[in-house]
Scaffold this motif. Structure first.
Motif, short mmCIF file in Angstrom:
data_model
loop_
_atom_site.label_atom_id
_atom_site.label_comp_id
_atom_site.label_asym_id
_atom_site.label_seq_id
_atom_site.Cartn_x
_atom_site.Cartn_y
_atom_site.Cartn_z
N ASP A 133 0.83 -1.22 0.00
CA ASP A 133 0.00 0.00 0.00
C ASP A 133 0.86 1.26 0.00
OD1 ASP A 133 -2.14 -1.73 0.15
OD2 ASP A 133 -2.32 -1.56 2.33
N ARG A 134 1.95 1.23 -0.77
CA ARG A 134 2.84 2.40 -0.79
C ARG A 134 3.62 2.40 -2.10
NH1 ARG A 134 6.92 2.97 4.13
NH2 ARG A 134 4.90 3.11 5.18
N CYS A 151 -5.69 9.28 -0.87
CA CYS A 151 -4.38 8.77 -0.50
C CYS A 151 -3.72 9.76 0.42
CB CYS A 151 -3.50 8.52 -1.75
SG CYS A 151 -3.11 10.02 -2.67
N GLU A 236 0.54 6.81 -0.13
CA GLU A 236 0.16 5.69 0.71
C GLU A 236 -1.35 5.52 0.71
OE1 GLU A 236 2.69 5.25 4.46
OE2 GLU A 236 2.81 7.41 4.06
N ARG A 237 -1.78 4.32 0.91
CA ARG A 237 -3.21 4.02 0.98
C ARG A 237 -3.82 4.70 2.20
NH1 ARG A 237 -6.19 0.24 -1.66
NH2 ARG A 237 -8.22 -0.28 -0.75
N GLN A 239 -7.37 5.21 4.57
CA GLN A 239 -8.69 4.77 4.97
C GLN A 239 -9.09 5.52 6.23
OE1 GLN A 239 -8.73 0.50 5.45
NE2 GLN A 239 -8.93 0.12 3.27
N ILE A 275 -3.16 1.19 -4.01
CA ILE A 275 -3.21 2.18 -2.93
C ILE A 275 -4.51 2.97 -2.95
CG2 ILE A 275 -0.71 2.39 -2.91
CD1 ILE A 275 -1.00 5.06 -4.32
N GLY A 276 -5.44 2.63 -3.86
CA GLY A 276 -6.76 3.24 -3.82
C GLY A 276 -6.94 4.44 -4.70
#
Length: 710
Positions: A133-134, A151, A236-237, A239, A275-276
């Motif tokens: 996730d990076r 992100c 980075e991801r 949330q 990572i979205g």
């Protein structure tokens, strides 16, 4: 004879092909030449295959494609001519670099081309995966990364700008929300001061910063694209509990990440998906006109000067011209130079930091890098009007604005956002606001597709009447005092000096947007944004751990006795016998009034008129216990603040339907969802949450005479 004619036709064709081959030394191996091969003779196809083989051997041996093209045809052929059985020549070994005498580098990275310089039109190289996730992205100068999704952005080298806010190395990561409901955001590498070092030293410094994030092979691959004024960022991801709650609602998953947006499957697109985020075209990003940038630069310069004090900036214009986007960009630009900015919301329909239907004043200390539903905050002073438009009660709207404006301490620049209603009574109301709030700068937006709006110069404001103020000619180089300003409440040190208004400076801004809302879908789009703002506020009910999303019906509400709070329905008249039906399953404002309601033995306590009071937050009345005489209130307001709440205001702001329809784990009939609805009750026939259009309002205020014909 026929054979001779055929030879005469073939001979010129062969010579033409030879001249074309000599004149075009750079042979492109694409589909186009392959289709022409079928039309050539056997000898021509043989020569073509031989030439292609030589070019491939030359490329494998290290000869540049462009270097061969710069030579003459004969020289290029001589340079690429090699025996068929010869093996490709190995690439020349790089010249060894001497190690420093003091502290040698234990892990030196090869520098394939230390003198390479990329122009501004160089494309962004593929991102490098730095872990789960990076990813690490190298951005050439003037090459923004436009993306959709959310992100966390950290600047590792250089400087980048996101919606006006500048990120530098050493600063904490910023949360960026690029939603498809608005123009997509972009990470723009900006110009920064270059140290007085050689290119090799600069690249060595960049490699040293990357050692903590990338291995040796990835560093070497990324540094091949490094050039002057490049910036390196780490994505980075991200949330959050709020975004997870919004995305869990049915039909709202494409807000941040859409499917099949682009058909490209390159490494640059595939590495960003985990990572979205997903990369988008540059034309889909936010683009600001020259007039917008000029106005921002001037306002930032004025705000940073302490000679003229703190400026008061009022932003006005028609609907969908970019006022809210301009405010976000201006706030972020100001936060690059000063620590805080005050913001006052006067638009009831499209609020920035609160749910709709509020007039608020708050102090902004962090950058705004997303749409309103991603940064819901608690203002320092807020009043709940209860509607998305003020066309039914102008006087109450003016009183609330004066009440909220009284909390402004004049310690930092103030940005005032206004409604998009600028015709008829809306224009007169805007003139009242300019006179009452006395802004130092008025930023007026206009566009080619919006209707005509007169220039709000100081002379125009003086010569025209408002709804509650009269026109008054201003004496040159002298201020004038408004009688309406006597009702404003200021600090004690400011009460001694009279309130003097000295006019304002008008700044006209022309907006141009590639994506606009049409009048047909404007109401649906605005309603969706208001529902997203309510969902963003309700997302604060979720626990800090974003791994799981809890439905609202699974959370424990507060129990409030009937005699502890007073009730008021602000948007319509409701019979006292039906007041509890209107409160149940409604969006309520948690307010604080000066009256004491504890003296009543039983409830409910009803108010005869809407009070002028502070709103401390919002909640949902998810149930009423008639036996124990309790309200069940679900709210994210902390308990220490709830002790001051003694009034519940119910307005025309509705709870999104997805909250009721998306209740998980229920069997049978869903609570509060029914098809048997009684529209005969007072207030039941109104469209809760709808916003009346200006055209319908003017037609209702000034109906046209009907003509009856025989």
């Amino acid at each position: 004879m026929e054979d001779a004619l055929q030879l005469e036709k073939r001979a010129p064709g062969r010579s033409v092909w030879l001249r074309a081959r000599k004149a075009r030394p750079q042979l492109l191996l694409s589909r186009r030449p392959r289709r022409r091969v079928a039309t050539l003779r056997w000898c021509g196809r043989r020569r073509l295959r031989r030439l292609r083989r030589r070019l491939l051997q030359a490329q494998a041996a290290g000869a540049g494609w462009r270097e061969a093209g710069d030579l003459e045809p004969s020289a290029a052929a001589a340079k690429t001519r090699q025996p068929k059985t010869a093996a490709p020549r190995p690439a020349p070994a790089a010249t060894p670099r001497p190690a420093p005498a003091a502290t040698p580098d234990p892990d030196p990275d090869p520098d394939p081309d230390p003198d390479s310089e990329f122009s501004s039109n160089q494309s962004i190289p593929p991102p490098v995966v730095a872990g789960p996730d990076r990813v690490v992205v190298l951005l050439p100068f003037q090459q923004p990364l436009v993306f959709g999704g959310l992100c966390s952005v950290t600047c590792l080298y250089g400087q980048v700008e996101v919606l006006g806010f500048t990120l530098r190395p050493g600063q904490p990561a910023c949360e960026v929300f690029s939603a498809y409901t608005h123009s997509l955001l972009s990470i723009n590498p900006v110009h920064y001061s270059m140290p007085e070092k050689s290119k090799k030293e600069v690249k060595k410094e960049a490699r040293t910063l990357l050692k903590a994030h990338l291995n040796r092979g990835d560093r070497s691959h990324l540094m091949r694209y490094f050039s002057a004024l490049c910036s390196i960022v780490m994505l980075e991801r991200l949330q959050t509990s709020t975004t997870n709650f919004i995305l869990s609602q049915p039909g709202l998953s494409p807000v941040f990440l859409q499917k099949n947006v682009t058909s490209k499957t390159s490494a640059g697109y595939l590495n960003l998906r985990p990572i979205g985020i997903q990369r988008s075209k540059r034309k889909n990003g936010l683009r600001l006109t020259e007039s917008v940038m000029s106005a921002v630069e001037e306002l930032v310069s004025v705000s940073c000067e302490e000679v003229d004090g703190c400026p008061v900036i009022l932003v006005c214009g028609a609907q969908d011209v970019g006022k809210s986007t301009f405010n976000r960009y201006l706030i972020n630009r100001l936060l690059n130079s000063i620590s805080c900015v005050d913001y006052m919301e006067c638009d009831l329909g499209q609020t920035e930091f609160t749910p709709p239907g509020c007039i608020s004043l708050l102090n902004v200390t962090e950058p705004i890098l997303g749409p309103p539903f991603t940064h819901q905050r608690t203002p320092q002073k807020m009043v709940y009007y209860g509607k998305t438009a003020c066309k039914e009660n102008f006087e109450s709207y003016i009183d609330m604005i004066k009440y909220v404006f009284s909390a402004y301490k004049r310690e930092s620049p103030l940005i005032i956002n206004t409604m998009g209603w600028v015709t008829g009574n809306g224009l007169s109301l805007l003139i009242d606001l300019i006179r009452l709030l006395s802004p130092s700068h008025v930023v007026q937006f206009s566009s080619a597709r919006s209707g005509y709006m007169p220039k709000l110069t100081p002379d125009y404001v003086d010569d025209n009447d408002g709804l509650y103020t009269k026109s008054k000619r201003k004496v040159r180089n002298r201020g004038f005092e408004l009688p309406e300003a006597e009702n404003l409440e200021f600090a004690d040190e400011e009460k001694e000096s009279p309130i003097v208004f000295t006019g304002h400076k008008l700044m006209s801004v022309e907006s141009e947007f590639a994506f606009r809302k049409t009048p047909r879908n404007r109401e649906l789009h605005n309603k969706a944004l208001r529902e997203l703002a309510v969902l963003g506020y309700l997302g604060q009910l979720q626990p800090p751990n974003p791994k799981s999303v809890y439905p609202l019906h699974s959370l424990t509400p507060y129990q409030v006795p009937f005699n502890a709070v007073a009730l008021r329905i602000s948007h319509t008249d409701v019979a006292p016998t039906h007041i509890l039906y209107a409160v149940n399953a409604s969006w309520v404002g948690l307010c604080k009034i000066s009256d004491d309601v504890r003296g009543y033995a039983q409830g409910p306590v009803l108010l005869a008129q809407t009070p002028m009071c502070d709103c401390l937050g919002f909640g949902i009345c998810r149930g009423i216990d008639m036996e124990k005489r309790l309200y069940h209130i679900l709210t994210p307001v902390p308990p220490e603040v709830l002790r001051d709440v003694n009034c519940l205001l119910v307005g025309a702001i509705s709870i999104p339907q997805c909250v009721f329809k998306g209740q998980q784990g229920l069997e049978g009939t869903i609570p509060y969802v029914t098809t048997d609805y009684n529209y005969s009750l007072p207030g039941a026939s109104e469209k809760i949450g709808a916003r009346e259009s200006e055209q319908k309002y003017e037609e209702r205020r000034h109906p046209k005479p009907k003509i009856y014909r025989k």
